[in-house]
Design an enzyme around this catalytic site. Sequence first.
Site, PDB file in Angstrom:
ATOM      1  CD  GLU A  47      -2.944  -0.558  -0.245  1.00  0.00           C
ATOM      2  OE1 GLU A  47      -3.294   0.611  -0.427  1.00  0.00           O
ATOM      3  OE2 GLU A  47      -3.197  -1.471  -1.048  1.00  0.00           O
ATOM      4  CB  CYS A  79     -17.815   3.665 -20.403  1.00  0.00           C
ATOM      5  SG  CYS A  79     -17.042   5.070 -19.586  1.00  0.00           S
ATOM      6  CB  CYS A 123     -13.005   3.811 -13.957  1.00  0.00           C
ATOM      7  SG  CYS A 123     -13.827   5.407 -13.869  1.00  0.00           S
ATOM      8  CB  CYS A 160     -21.657   4.952 -14.499  1.00  0.00           C
ATOM      9  SG  CYS A 160     -20.447   6.282 -14.514  1.00  0.00           S
TER      10      CYS A 160
HETATM   11  S1  SF4 Z   1     -19.002   3.545 -16.688  1.00  0.00           S
HETATM   12 FE1  SF4 Z   1     -18.540   5.065 -15.127  1.00  0.00          FE
HETATM   13  S2  SF4 Z   1     -17.375   3.934 -13.576  1.00  0.00           S
HETATM   14 FE2  SF4 Z   1     -17.352   2.710 -15.455  1.00  0.00          FE
HETATM   15  S3  SF4 Z   1     -15.504   3.289 -16.575  1.00  0.00           S
HETATM   16 FE3  SF4 Z   1     -17.159   4.583 -17.338  1.00  0.00          FE
HETATM   17  S4  SF4 Z   1     -17.057   6.399 -16.055  1.00  0.00           S
HETATM   18 FE4  SF4 Z   1     -15.906   4.827 -14.990  1.00  0.00          FE
END
Ligand code: SF4
Length: 364
Positions: free
Chosen positions: A52, A214, A207, A223
């Site tokens: 971490e 997405c 992301c 989202c």
């Molecule tokens: S859908 Fe939303 S959470 Fe998923 S990669 Fe795209 S912006 Fe990020």
Amino acid sequence: MRRAAAPNIREDPSGNGRGAALARPLLRWYDRHGRKHLPWKSGDPYHVWLSEIMLQQTQVATVIPYFERFVARFPSIEALARADVDAVLHLWSGLGYYARARNLHRAAQVLVREHGGRVPRDFEAVARLPGIGRSTAGAILALAFGERHAILDGNAKRVLARYHTVAAPGGSAALEQRLWALAERHTPRTRVADYTQAIMDLGATVCRRTQPSCQTCPLARGCAAYADGNPQAYPRAKPRKTNPVRAVRMLLIRDRKGRILLQRRPPSGVWGGLWGLPECRARDVRRWSRETLGLEIEPERAWPRLRHSFSHFHLDIRPVPARVMNGAGKVMETGETVWYNWRQPDERGLAAPVKRLLAQLRES
Ligand code: SF4
């Protein structure tokens, strides 16, 4: 085409706590795609803690070889606590942000002194260790012991800010507050370790900061930023500032045996505790050396300038090779000064430009 806007927080129809709408698809995705074979996935709290710290500001692929060398050399918290800080910094050389290594070393000593050489399960005790903030403490306890604590590293911040289109300005207290509230709310009661790893993995691999994927994201259905068609607008960027440029001459002073004069840098600040070259900001290098180091030197032609950029400024370095004419003996080797035999390097942490310049010296 614009999709219907998602509501901000979904209620969990199963009654498994609010926010399960995010946790459940995320965990399903993690079961299929999560990075489960990372070398610190042994569950050993020492390994979790070390990873971490190394992963703060550094990517997984870079961290893996450093992590493996580190645990091979310091297989336990006791071994790390006993080590010379130079050996720790040596193994950290190249990872940057050296305060992390110094804090890790100090924290290991605290753990030996106060907790029998173990990472405690108590959040307050972990968060009090040098170099550990709220998110890192939460991640350590969640990943090592499965305890329910929220995390908010850069990856989790990005996912949550986009999922909920959190519009508070970048770097603001309002943004932090809102994201922490969401992080707390989404953290499930079960499978906390997997959830914690999953949200970090999703932020790192799907992301992403630029070009989020997405289409393949398990959270796409809920989202809000994806629904609005503008994920990269979140989190809001911090106001841009132009970093100042500082200039310095670094002296590569060779004695008659060809060794290079190194000085230990002050414990805090840039390259704190590492070994560096004498830095001269005066116009007259000879005079500066005589008055500051007690050495008569003959400077040679300067090497081309190189730039080293930090988060808050750029450093323009002009390397100046020089030979000692007399008085090398006046520079006594102490804990703070050494004539360094770069042909047979020993174990000490070198500042990044020193490594680069010594490599250049080898090639010349
Ligand atoms: S859908 Fe939303 S959470 Fe998923 S990669 Fe795209 S912006 Fe990020």
